[in-house]
Enzyme design. Structure first.
Site, PDB file in Angstrom:
ATOM      1  N   SER A   7       0.805  -1.219   0.000  1.00 39.14           N
ATOM      2  CA  SER A   7       0.000   0.000   0.000  1.00 39.14           C
ATOM      3  C   SER A   7       0.839   1.271   0.000  1.00 39.14           C
ATOM      4  CB  SER A   7      -0.939   0.016   1.210  1.00 39.14           C
ATOM      5  OG  SER A   7      -0.202   0.114   2.411  1.00 39.14           O
ATOM      6  N   SER A   8       2.160   1.151  -0.026  1.00 37.27           N
ATOM      7  CA  SER A   8       3.060   2.311   0.027  1.00 37.27           C
ATOM      8  C   SER A   8       3.734   2.535  -1.332  1.00 37.27           C
ATOM      9  CB  SER A   8       4.130   2.090   1.094  1.00 37.27           C
ATOM     10  OG  SER A   8       5.268   2.888   0.851  1.00 37.27           O
ATOM     11  N   PRO A   9       3.666   3.759  -1.880  1.00 44.51           N
ATOM     12  CA  PRO A   9       4.330   4.010  -3.172  1.00 44.51           C
ATOM     13  C   PRO A   9       5.844   3.951  -3.061  1.00 44.51           C
ATOM     14  CG  PRO A   9       3.538   6.078  -2.248  1.00 44.51           C
ATOM     15  CD  PRO A   9       2.993   4.984  -1.382  1.00 44.51           C
ATOM     16  N   THR A  67       7.468   2.055  -1.123  1.00 42.17           N
ATOM     17  CA  THR A  67       7.810   0.634  -1.058  1.00 42.17           C
ATOM     18  C   THR A  67       7.815   0.023  -2.451  1.00 42.17           C
ATOM     19  OG1 THR A  67       6.812   0.527   1.138  1.00 42.17           O
ATOM     20  CG2 THR A  67       7.232  -1.564   0.045  1.00 42.17           C
TER      21      THR A  67
END
EC number: 5.99.1.4
Length: 202
Positions: A9-11, A13
């Site tokens: 859910s993290s860009p 990441t």
């Protein structure tokens, strides 16, 4: 030698997931993928993330959007920020990574692409089923697998573990168990750390 604790859910990441793989190949080291729930980390030790989303500093928010776009361009990835659904409930996707074990990387990549590239809601079963089909996973087996209590417990344990080891978000990366790095832009430092360790072992 490299442990990669991550939530799709993290860009940032997504960028790190993409960038760390050629680095590991260059250095001839394995990556141990460790799925987590970043929301669980925020709820436990880093709730300021929610406050900063509710009342962002305009100048910082503008710069962060530019910074992400610059990194995405440099990496060759399409990232829409924010997606239509943000934040997204990634629990089923991350349980799927746990269930797939050593074969999770293609699925994780497809999840990243669906959410950040194609603006699809990865909390929805229909989207997850499409991603499964894209990478050759039987959707019925996938949904049965992520419902297993052992899979749920492992995702929770991974999240608890990264917090206990000093992590506060995603991605959190460890070199040689104790040398922690956070974020996408630490690749040069990780490269130096691995080379130092390889030099000692030679």
């Amino acid at each position: 030698m490299i442990e990669f604790f991550f939530d799709c859910s993290s860009p940032w990441t997504y960028l790190a997931f993409h960038n760390i793989q050629p680095l590991a190949k260059e250095l001839d080291v394995e990556i141990t993928w460790r799925p987590i729930l970043v929301g669980g980390i925020f709820n436990t030790i880093n709730p300021t993330v929610y406050a900063s989303r509710e009342t962002p500093v305009p100048q910082k928010a503008r710069y962060l959007k530019k910074d992400l776009a610059d990194w995405a361009r440099s990496t060759g990835l399409a990232i829409k920020m924010p997606p239509t659904v943000f934040p997204v409930n990634s629990v089923k996707a991350m349980r799927g990574c746990i269930w797939l074990g050593n074969d999770m990387a293609p699925f994780a990549r497809a999840i990243f692409e669906a959410y950040w590239g194609d603006d699809q809601d990865i909390s929805q079963d229909a989207v997850l089923a499409q991603v499964c089909q894209r990478v050759g996973i039987e959707p019925a087996q996938f949904f049965a697998g992520i419902g297993e209590q052992a899979i749920k417990d492992q995702l929770r344990a991974n999240t608890d573990e990264v917090v206990a080891r000093g992590g506060f978000g995603s991605p959190t990366i460890f070199v040689d168990k104790t040398d922690m790095y956070f974020g996408n832009d630490r690749m040069p430092l990780m490269r130096e750390a691995v080379l130092r360790l390889q030099g000692k072992a030679a």
